[in-house]
Design an enzyme around this catalytic site. Sequence first.
Site, PDB file in Angstrom:
ATOM      1  N   PHE A 178       0.834  -1.202   0.000  1.00  0.00           N
ATOM      2  CA  PHE A 178       0.000   0.000   0.000  1.00  0.00           C
ATOM      3  C   PHE A 178       0.867   1.249   0.000  1.00  0.00           C
ATOM      4  O   PHE A 178       2.048   1.222   0.369  1.00  0.00           O
ATOM      5  CB  PHE A 178      -0.949   0.011   1.204  1.00  0.00           C
ATOM      6  CG  PHE A 178      -0.247   0.076   2.546  1.00  0.00           C
ATOM      7  CD1 PHE A 178       0.013   1.295   3.148  1.00  0.00           C
ATOM      8  CD2 PHE A 178       0.151  -1.090   3.195  1.00  0.00           C
ATOM      9  CE1 PHE A 178       0.652   1.350   4.380  1.00  0.00           C
ATOM     10  CE2 PHE A 178       0.787  -1.049   4.425  1.00  0.00           C
ATOM     11  CZ  PHE A 178       1.043   0.181   5.026  1.00  0.00           C
ATOM     12  N   CYS A 179       0.270   2.353  -0.439  1.00  0.00           N
ATOM     13  CA  CYS A 179       0.933   3.655  -0.449  1.00  0.00           C
ATOM     14  C   CYS A 179      -0.137   4.737  -0.303  1.00  0.00           C
ATOM     15  O   CYS A 179      -1.308   4.432  -0.095  1.00  0.00           O
ATOM     16  CB  CYS A 179       1.754   3.846  -1.712  1.00  0.00           C
ATOM     17  SG  CYS A 179       0.794   3.702  -3.234  1.00  0.00           S
ATOM     18  N   THR A 180       0.236   5.998  -0.435  1.00  0.00           N
ATOM     19  CA  THR A 180      -0.681   7.091  -0.120  1.00  0.00           C
ATOM     20  C   THR A 180      -1.906   7.112  -1.035  1.00  0.00           C
ATOM     21  O   THR A 180      -3.041   7.081  -0.586  1.00  0.00           O
ATOM     22  CB  THR A 180       0.043   8.440  -0.200  1.00  0.00           C
ATOM     23  OG1 THR A 180       1.203   8.403   0.623  1.00  0.00           O
ATOM     24  CG2 THR A 180      -0.875   9.565   0.280  1.00  0.00           C
ATOM     25  N   ILE A 207      -4.111   4.719   0.668  1.00  0.00           N
ATOM     26  CA  ILE A 207      -4.528   5.023   2.042  1.00  0.00           C
ATOM     27  C   ILE A 207      -5.635   6.070   2.044  1.00  0.00           C
ATOM     28  O   ILE A 207      -6.594   5.977   2.824  1.00  0.00           O
ATOM     29  CB  ILE A 207      -3.321   5.525   2.861  1.00  0.00           C
ATOM     30  CG1 ILE A 207      -2.216   4.469   2.890  1.00  0.00           C
ATOM     31  CG2 ILE A 207      -3.747   5.885   4.278  1.00  0.00           C
ATOM     32  CD1 ILE A 207      -0.869   5.013   3.325  1.00  0.00           C
TER      33      ILE A 207
END
Length: 332
Positions: A178-180, A207
Amino acid sequence: MSTHYDVAALYRFVTINQPERLREPLLELAESLDLCGTLILGHEGINGTIAGERSQLVVLLNKLGEWEPGLARLAPSWSTAQVKPFFRFKVKVKKEIVTLDVEGAHPDTSVGVYCDPEQWDQVLSDPDTLIIDTRNDYEFKVGTFKGAINPQTGGFREFPQWVDENLDPAKHKKVAMFCTGGIRCEKGTSMMLNKGFDEVYHLKGGILGYLRERDEDNSLWQGECYVFDQRVSLKHRLEQGTFSNCGGCRMPLSEVDREHPEYQKGVQCGNCAHLYTDEDRRRFGERVKQQHLARERGEDHLGMSAKHLLQKRQNARRLRQLRSQASNAQNQ
């Protein structure tokens, strides 16, 4: 001056021929619409976050679709800000719209399994899942998902080496990343598939998409989410967070960090106080004063000269490297 800004985070992997031809028209249009933010263009697509009045942002997004058919009907991740998130509007033309620096990582040809928030929670609840936060070390420390691994990287281009040194396709059968906003994982999962990892998942919308849909008491997220603008961090439902950036090293600071005896608002924090001279602190203090006066006049204040901004960024990069080296040494 507006006290409310709509913020549109967007990206799309699509072939753009001669992306540099879009730069000047975008700058001129954004100025006429009183927008701020940054767009990154490349042969592989577009990436960025822009802010202003929503109706004006839609005008720019529609124009993008007219100028480049592959950018039609972009679907940004929307949020709001009570302060101006960026000082100005910038358009950058780069080789990669998110820098991984790995050959063959193409989301348009191979990518991991997308998960909505419900599916994501199920994947994370599986004890056989290896959960990886693909963001930088300082982002991880602001907040992350329960059970996530911190690769302790200072930039995304360090991630491939971390994978090679720490992961094994034969051992790590199920990987969730996952990332922003989702873009780093688009490339990251493509790279992982190329390296032989068969079962790779990533969070659709990143996110930000997850926090928009989740209440805090129905969430696997812990802490806040760092964002690369003046808001600094966001909480569940994308509400304004509690972190601020250090005026010296630009590191995110919690309420506890701001209680450090060496913290001075807009000047330094406990992490970077040793990097500056009394003259630096005097100059930073004057900048804070000018920023305050500008706000009282209802004006924007860019804060410092290009030379001092470059020096600040170099100091911040150096500090991140030192902290990463120290953390790695402790783990060996």
